[in-house]
Design an enzyme around this catalytic site. Structure first.
Site, PDB file in Angstrom:
ATOM      1  N   HIS A   1       0.835  -1.210   0.000  1.00  0.00           N
ATOM      2  CA  HIS A   1       0.000   0.000   0.000  1.00  0.00           C
ATOM      3  C   HIS A   1       0.869   1.259   0.000  1.00  0.00           C
ATOM      4  O   HIS A   1       1.192   1.810   1.052  1.00  0.00           O
ATOM      5  CB  HIS A   1      -0.906  -0.028   1.247  1.00  0.00           C
TER       6      HIS A   1
ATOM      7  N   LEU B   1       2.473   6.537  -4.824  1.00  0.00           N
ATOM      8  CA  LEU B   1       3.658   7.113  -5.473  1.00  0.00           C
ATOM      9  C   LEU B   1       3.351   8.433  -6.182  1.00  0.00           C
ATOM     10  O   LEU B   1       4.272   9.132  -6.618  1.00  0.00           O
ATOM     11  CB  LEU B   1       4.262   6.115  -6.465  1.00  0.00           C
TER      12      LEU B   1
ATOM     13  N   ASN C   1      -4.958   5.824  -7.098  1.00  0.00           N
ATOM     14  CA  ASN C   1      -5.587   7.156  -7.077  1.00  0.00           C
ATOM     15  C   ASN C   1      -4.638   8.249  -7.556  1.00  0.00           C
ATOM     16  O   ASN C   1      -4.406   9.250  -6.888  1.00  0.00           O
ATOM     17  CB  ASN C   1      -6.133   7.486  -5.681  1.00  0.00           C
TER      18      ASN C   1
ATOM     19  N   ASP D   1      -8.676   2.705  -3.254  1.00  0.00           N
ATOM     20  CA  ASP D   1      -8.200   3.282  -1.992  1.00  0.00           C
ATOM     21  C   ASP D   1      -8.153   4.805  -2.022  1.00  0.00           C
ATOM     22  O   ASP D   1      -7.781   5.424  -3.019  1.00  0.00           O
ATOM     23  CB  ASP D   1      -6.817   2.759  -1.622  1.00  0.00           C
TER      24      ASP D   1
ATOM     25  N   HIS E   1     -10.821  -0.028   1.002  1.00  0.00           N
ATOM     26  CA  HIS E   1     -10.683   1.062   1.974  1.00  0.00           C
ATOM     27  C   HIS E   1     -12.035   1.120   2.693  1.00  0.00           C
ATOM     28  O   HIS E   1     -13.000   1.646   2.150  1.00  0.00           O
ATOM     29  CB  HIS E   1     -10.356   2.362   1.216  1.00  0.00           C
TER      30      HIS E   1
ATOM     31  N   HIS F   1      -5.521  -0.948   5.782  1.00  0.00           N
ATOM     32  CA  HIS F   1      -5.348  -0.147   7.011  1.00  0.00           C
ATOM     33  C   HIS F   1      -6.437  -0.310   8.070  1.00  0.00           C
ATOM     34  O   HIS F   1      -7.133   0.648   8.403  1.00  0.00           O
ATOM     35  CB  HIS F   1      -5.151   1.329   6.678  1.00  0.00           C
TER      36      HIS F   1
ATOM     37  N   ASN G   1      -6.289   9.095   7.248  1.00  0.00           N
ATOM     38  CA  ASN G   1      -7.543   8.392   7.026  1.00  0.00           C
ATOM     39  C   ASN G   1      -7.273   6.905   6.764  1.00  0.00           C
ATOM     40  O   ASN G   1      -6.597   6.602   5.782  1.00  0.00           O
ATOM     41  CB  ASN G   1      -8.281   9.006   5.828  1.00  0.00           C
TER      42      ASN G   1
ATOM     43  N   ASP H   1       0.759   2.569   3.771  1.00  0.00           N
ATOM     44  CA  ASP H   1      -0.124   3.667   3.350  1.00  0.00           C
ATOM     45  C   ASP H   1       0.694   4.962   3.211  1.00  0.00           C
ATOM     46  O   ASP H   1       0.222   6.052   3.551  1.00  0.00           O
ATOM     47  CB  ASP H   1      -1.309   3.861   4.297  1.00  0.00           C
TER      48      ASP H   1
ATOM     49  N   HIS I   1       2.330  14.291   0.665  1.00  0.00           N
ATOM     50  CA  HIS I   1       1.526  15.457   0.280  1.00  0.00           C
ATOM     51  C   HIS I   1       2.432  16.678   0.161  1.00  0.00           C
ATOM     52  O   HIS I   1       3.316  16.884   0.997  1.00  0.00           O
ATOM     53  CB  HIS I   1       0.433  15.743   1.310  1.00  0.00           C
TER      54      HIS I   1
END
Ligand SMILES: [Zn+2]
Length: 448
Positions: free
Chosen positions: A75, A78, A109, A169, A196, A249, A295, A322, A326
């Site tokens: 998980h 990238l 995503n 996810d 998720h 998760h 999350n 996960d 950011h």
């Protein structure tokens, strides 16, 4: 759609390029056991034993270091294509190698979403070019992650990337009929749906775990039931159609109980827990520092204890990071506007050592099972997760179990800086990582 091939993705050829150096890793302790030498040749572990003679080989003095199979992350975000300002395949796989990983599964995503054969093949090729860790794309379950109609699961499975793990996810596949169809569809080629688990109607506007802390702060809470309801529903669906479900998760004590119940009745369900949910709790939100916004959210100390126990007894199969980089503008803002997510690749092993090894809950073989063998098996990833023995692919991490380090966000390899462990001291450190017999990390430094 043509029927996809049976079997899982193939790692690149296990034979290294001609001219690759041989390595003798001397005095290393596989799984923390007795010291031995390992000979790495042509991409595989060619020999093991004391005082191995290999003229011309490079030697790495590994006295005191523990060897584990190269870690596998089910998980990872990238961010490429689309958010190269936050992470790229190059920077993300460099972070992975420094964390001891030799393979990562890249979540879908991205922008565009990895919901077609074209996009998953693009991500797969970028990973091969980077060469620091194998990158196995995860395909989206629904077109554009919109939760309305199934993506071309068969075409992605049949592509060069040979996708076997599918996930929306970041979002939950909330429609139960669509989830059922996805589970049924991937059965044909041994795929798995990674959910998720978040009932969106129960988490509208949610900012952190619903409980004492959210009440104190007057913020909208994310109730444990929103996760647990979806896990229970999907376990029932997976059992009904006889397909494989993987739960991303897991974060609550109740989720561990539901997984234990589902496994006891024979449902083909596996689950992961993140390092941060094994160590951190929701009271960290009281400082309103968005580094602790994630999350699913950080939960309570009771949840952390249940997650550790579930990982130790095998109810939770594996650790997955996960890793969610950011950019500054998305994270260094007020709590309510900040994106949820934390970096994870470079700190995961140290956090697991603190939460699971130093507490006596796992030994080194247990860590190897949960951070290498189990995720490789769940993701049907050939060439990774094998035990350290002659003939196995030479994918290895060497770590110093007796040292500690202080996390400096500015010196992480990730393009982003959103680690929740900034300035925190963590135990154990990766010294070297080998991918098919070639060092991606030596002396704690990335080789590319
Ligand atoms: Zn997620």
């Amino acid at each position: 759609m043509s029927p996809p091939h049976e079997g899982g993705p193939q790692a690149p050829s296990p034979r290294a390029d001609p001219g690759t150096r041989d390595w003798v890793i001397s005095g290393v302790r596989p799984y923390g056991g007795a010291p031995t030498d390992l000979l790495l040749r042509d991409g595989v572990i060619a020999g093991a034993g004391r005082d191995l003679a290999a003229p011309g080989a490079s030697r790495l003095d590994a006295a005191g270091l523990v060897a584990l199979p190269g870690l596998v992350d089910l998980h990872t975000h990238l961010r490429e294509p689309g958010r190269e300002d936050a992470e790229t395949v190059q920077t993300g796989t460099r972070a992975a190698a420094l964390g001891g990983y030799t393979a990562v599964f890249a979540m879908a995503n991205t922008e565009p979403v990895a919901d077609t054969a074209g996009v998953v093949e693009q991500v797969w090729r970028l990973g091969r070019q980077a060469g620091l860790a194998d990158v196995q794309p995860v395909g989206a379950v629904t077109v554009g992650l919109a939760g309305e109609r199934l993506a071309e699961l068969g075409a992605m499975a049949d592509s060069a990337a040979r996708v076997r793990v599918f996930s929306d996810d970041g979002r939950c596949v909330a429609d139960p009929a669509l989830m059922r169809r996805a589970l049924e569809y991937v059965k044909a080629f041994g795929g798995v749906i990674a959910q998720h688990a978040e009932e969106p109607r129960l988490t509208e506007g949610a900012q952190l775990n619903e409980g004492v802390v959210s009440a104190q702060l007057g913020l909208v809470g994310w109730p444990a039931a929103a996760e647990e309801a979806i896990i229970a529903r999907d376990a029932l669906l997976a059992g009904h159609v006889g397909s494989r479900l993987h739960v991303c998760h897991v974060s609550t004590a109740g989720s561990v109980e539901i997984l234990r119940w589902a496994k006891a009745r024979g449902v083909r369900v596996t689950a992961e827990v993140t390092p941060h949910h094994l160590l951190l709790t929701d009271d960290l939100a009281t400082g309103y520092d968005p580094l602790f916004k994630v999350n699913p959210p950080l939960r309570t100390a009771d949840d952390v204890a249940a997650l550790r126990a579930g990982l130790a007894d095998g109810t939770i199969d594996c650790v997955a990071t996960d890793h969610a980089p950011h950019a500054m503008e998305d994270k260094e803002t007020e709590w309510g506007a900040a994106r949820p997510g934390m970096l994870g690749l470079e700190t995961a092993l140290s956090v697991v050592v603190e939460a699971m090894v130093h507490t006596g809950l796992l030994d080194w073989r247990g860590v190897a099972m949960r951070m290498s063998a189990a995720p490789a098996r769940i993701g049907s990833l050939a060439g990774h997760g094998a035990a350290i023995e002659p003939g196995a692919p030479a994918n290895l991490v060497l770590l110093d179990p007796d040292t500690s380090w202080t996390v400096d966000p500015g010196s992480l390899a990730s393009r982003s800086r959103n680690t929740p462990y900034a300035h925190r001291e963590l135990p154990a450190r990766v010294v070297a990582t080998f991918l098919r017999g070639e060092p991606t990390v030596l002396d704690g430094k990335a080789q590319r």
